[in-house]
Design a protein around this motif. Structure first.
Motif, mmCIF file in Angstrom:
data_model
loop_
_atom_site.group_PDB
_atom_site.id
_atom_site.type_symbol
_atom_site.label_atom_id
_atom_site.label_comp_id
_atom_site.label_asym_id
_atom_site.label_seq_id
_atom_site.Cartn_x
_atom_site.Cartn_y
_atom_site.Cartn_z
ATOM 1 N N MET A 1 0.856 -1.188 0.000
ATOM 2 C CA MET A 1 0.000 0.000 0.000
ATOM 3 C C MET A 1 0.896 1.244 0.000
ATOM 4 S SD MET A 1 -3.323 0.280 0.257
ATOM 5 C CE MET A 1 -4.555 1.490 0.524
ATOM 6 N N SER A 2 0.519 2.217 -0.777
ATOM 7 C CA SER A 2 1.272 3.463 -0.861
ATOM 8 C C SER A 2 1.177 4.224 0.460
ATOM 9 C CB SER A 2 0.691 4.325 -1.989
ATOM 10 O OG SER A 2 1.224 5.620 -1.951
ATOM 11 N N ARG A 3 2.338 4.616 0.979
ATOM 12 C CA ARG A 3 2.328 5.356 2.248
ATOM 13 C C ARG A 3 1.637 6.701 2.105
ATOM 14 N NH1 ARG A 3 8.405 4.968 4.159
ATOM 15 N NH2 ARG A 3 8.728 3.558 2.432
ATOM 16 N N ILE A 4 1.820 7.332 0.962
ATOM 17 C CA ILE A 4 1.178 8.632 0.749
ATOM 18 C C ILE A 4 -0.272 8.435 0.334
ATOM 19 C CG2 ILE A 4 1.213 10.685 -0.714
ATOM 20 C CD1 ILE A 4 4.071 10.822 -0.210
ATOM 21 N N GLY A 5 -0.528 7.498 -0.564
ATOM 22 C CA GLY A 5 -1.862 7.291 -1.105
ATOM 23 C C GLY A 5 -2.896 6.889 -0.073
ATOM 24 N N LYS A 6 -2.488 6.172 0.974
ATOM 25 C CA LYS A 6 -3.476 5.693 1.942
ATOM 26 C C LYS A 6 -3.866 6.748 2.977
ATOM 27 C CE LYS A 6 -0.190 3.459 5.080
ATOM 28 N NZ LYS A 6 0.262 2.183 5.610
ATOM 29 N N GLN A 7 -3.152 7.865 3.036
ATOM 30 C CA GLN A 7 -3.483 8.913 4.001
ATOM 31 C C GLN A 7 -4.693 9.706 3.508
ATOM 32 O OE1 GLN A 7 0.004 11.327 4.293
ATOM 33 N NE2 GLN A 7 1.221 9.753 5.297
ATOM 34 N N PRO A 8 -5.714 9.876 4.353
ATOM 35 C CA PRO A 8 -6.860 10.687 3.931
ATOM 36 C C PRO A 8 -6.506 12.178 3.930
ATOM 37 C CG PRO A 8 -7.155 9.934 6.175
ATOM 38 C CD PRO A 8 -5.887 9.301 5.681
ATOM 39 N N ILE A 9 -7.224 12.945 3.130
ATOM 40 C CA ILE A 9 -7.017 14.394 3.053
ATOM 41 C C ILE A 9 -8.180 15.065 3.773
ATOM 42 C CG2 ILE A 9 -6.754 16.370 1.518
ATOM 43 C CD1 ILE A 9 -5.983 14.311 -0.680
ATOM 44 N N ALA A 10 -7.878 15.864 4.790
ATOM 45 C CA ALA A 10 -8.924 16.593 5.512
ATOM 46 C C ALA A 10 -9.420 17.739 4.643
ATOM 47 C CB ALA A 10 -8.376 17.125 6.826
ATOM 48 N N ILE A 11 -10.740 17.903 4.578
ATOM 49 C CA ILE A 11 -11.336 18.984 3.794
ATOM 50 C C ILE A 11 -11.602 20.159 4.731
ATOM 51 C CG2 ILE A 11 -13.251 19.671 2.322
ATOM 52 C CD1 ILE A 11 -13.638 16.706 1.653
ATOM 53 N N PRO A 12 -10.905 21.292 4.550
ATOM 54 C CA PRO A 12 -11.129 22.454 5.405
ATOM 55 C C PRO A 12 -12.501 23.085 5.151
ATOM 56 C CG PRO A 12 -9.151 22.732 4.049
ATOM 57 C CD PRO A 12 -9.841 21.504 3.591
ATOM 58 N N ALA A 13 -12.934 23.931 6.085
ATOM 59 C CA ALA A 13 -14.212 24.632 5.927
ATOM 60 C C ALA A 13 -14.127 25.564 4.727
ATOM 61 C CB ALA A 13 -14.510 25.431 7.192
ATOM 62 N N GLY A 14 -15.190 25.622 3.945
ATOM 63 C CA GLY A 14 -15.238 26.500 2.778
ATOM 64 C C GLY A 14 -14.741 25.860 1.501
ATOM 65 N N VAL A 15 -14.338 24.589 1.557
ATOM 66 C CA VAL A 15 -13.853 23.896 0.369
ATOM 67 C C VAL A 15 -14.883 22.844 -0.029
ATOM 68 C CG1 VAL A 15 -12.044 22.408 -0.567
ATOM 69 C CG2 VAL A 15 -11.447 24.266 0.972
ATOM 70 N N THR A 16 -15.239 22.831 -1.325
ATOM 71 C CA THR A 16 -16.178 21.820 -1.818
ATOM 72 C C THR A 16 -15.474 20.953 -2.853
ATOM 73 O OG1 THR A 16 -16.996 23.327 -3.513
ATOM 74 C CG2 THR A 16 -18.210 23.257 -1.447
ATOM 75 N N ILE A 17 -15.714 19.642 -2.765
ATOM 76 C CA ILE A 17 -15.115 18.672 -3.674
ATOM 77 C C ILE A 17 -16.235 18.021 -4.479
ATOM 78 C CG2 ILE A 17 -13.652 16.626 -3.832
ATOM 79 C CD1 ILE A 17 -12.232 18.860 -2.372
ATOM 80 N N THR A 18 -16.108 18.014 -5.799
ATOM 81 C CA THR A 18 -17.086 17.363 -6.669
ATOM 82 C C THR A 18 -16.348 16.331 -7.517
ATOM 83 O OG1 THR A 18 -18.245 19.479 -6.806
ATOM 84 C CG2 THR A 18 -18.906 17.771 -8.348
ATOM 85 N N VAL A 19 -16.695 15.052 -7.322
ATOM 86 C CA VAL A 19 -16.046 13.974 -8.067
ATOM 87 C C VAL A 19 -16.899 13.653 -9.287
ATOM 88 C CG1 VAL A 19 -15.186 11.606 -7.968
ATOM 89 C CG2 VAL A 19 -15.085 13.047 -5.929
ATOM 90 N N GLY A 20 -16.327 13.820 -10.466
ATOM 91 C CA GLY A 20 -17.019 13.516 -11.719
ATOM 92 C C GLY A 20 -16.502 12.213 -12.309
ATOM 93 N N ASP A 21 -16.853 11.965 -13.566
ATOM 94 C CA ASP A 21 -16.411 10.742 -14.233
ATOM 95 C C ASP A 21 -14.926 10.791 -14.597
ATOM 96 O OD1 ASP A 21 -18.963 9.790 -14.072
ATOM 97 O OD2 ASP A 21 -19.510 10.383 -16.122
ATOM 98 N N LYS A 22 -14.460 11.940 -15.110
ATOM 99 C CA LYS A 22 -13.085 12.040 -15.580
ATOM 100 C C LYS A 22 -12.245 13.042 -14.804
ATOM 101 C CE LYS A 22 -14.102 10.607 -20.237
ATOM 102 N NZ LYS A 22 -13.436 9.400 -20.555
ATOM 103 N N ASP A 23 -12.880 13.835 -13.933
ATOM 104 C CA ASP A 23 -12.107 14.815 -13.179
ATOM 105 C C ASP A 23 -12.751 15.124 -11.834
ATOM 106 O OD1 ASP A 23 -14.270 16.338 -13.961
ATOM 107 O OD2 ASP A 23 -13.148 17.528 -15.401
ATOM 108 N N ILE A 24 -11.973 15.799 -10.990
ATOM 109 C CA ILE A 24 -12.411 16.183 -9.651
ATOM 110 C C ILE A 24 -12.279 17.697 -9.572
ATOM 111 C CG2 ILE A 24 -11.978 15.901 -7.187
ATOM 112 C CD1 ILE A 24 -10.398 13.285 -8.220
#
Length: 178
Positions: A1-24
């Motif tokens: 398992m990737s040491r970097i890849g397995k770490q979750p990313i905390a989403i700060p207040a005021g940031v919105t993430i939208t996951v699409g089919d080909k991009d984020i």
């Protein structure tokens, strides 16, 4: 398992993430960035965190796993804090003018050198220092590298454009006759 890849990313207040089919899409107070979604990698937003997982254990999937997480982390940092690189101009007769989108430099050539920043990158000047800032880490680094390449620091006197935290190894000049 990737040491970097397995770490979750905390989403700060005021940031919105939208996951699409080909991009984020990552949107925040400073702007919006689009990160391409790599194949063989899944991205999920759960409990105010971004979790990146890979589909299988193929070498290509393992390679993309850490990269996808790093690109997303850079996008989240960019839309919240932004990125900045500082360059310093050293040399007798070297001058620096301008700011904002374009700068003009006298670097010992027969003509002044003009540099215009691409969209999303801002240039600030202060005496002999250039600050390159923006929300896209890759663009900021590329612009700083292009400006540095205009007149790389030379090893004898240290004249040229260098990063502020860069150390130039100096060489001894010619030895005199005995």
């Amino acid at each position: 398992m990737s040491r970097i890849g397995k770490q979750p990313i905390a989403i700060p207040a005021g940031v919105t993430i939208t996951v699409g089919d080909k991009d984020i899409t990552v949107a925040g107070p400073k702007g919006q960035l689009i990160v391409p979604l790599q194949e063989n990698v899944k991205v999920a937003v759960e409990d105010n965190q971004i979790v990146v997982t890979r589909v299988d254990d193929e070498p290509k999937s393992r390679a993309w796993h850490g990269l996808q997480r790093a690109l997303l982390n850079n996008a989240v940092q960019g839309v919240t804090k932004g990125f900045e690189k500082q360059l310093e101009i050293n040399g007798v007769g070297f001058r620096l003018n301008g700011g904002g989108k374009a700068i003009e430099m006298a670097l010992g050539f027969s003509h002044p050198v003009k540099y215009e920043a691409p969209e999303g990158v801002e240039l600030k000047t202060d005496k002999m220092t250039i600050t390159v800032s923006g929300i896209d880490k890759q663009k900021v680094g590329q612009v700083a590298a292009e400006i540095r390449a205009l007149k790389k620091p030379e090893p004898y006197k240290g004249k040229g454009i260098k990063y502020v935290d860069e150390v130039i190894l100096r060489k001894a000049g010619k030895a005199g006759k005995k």
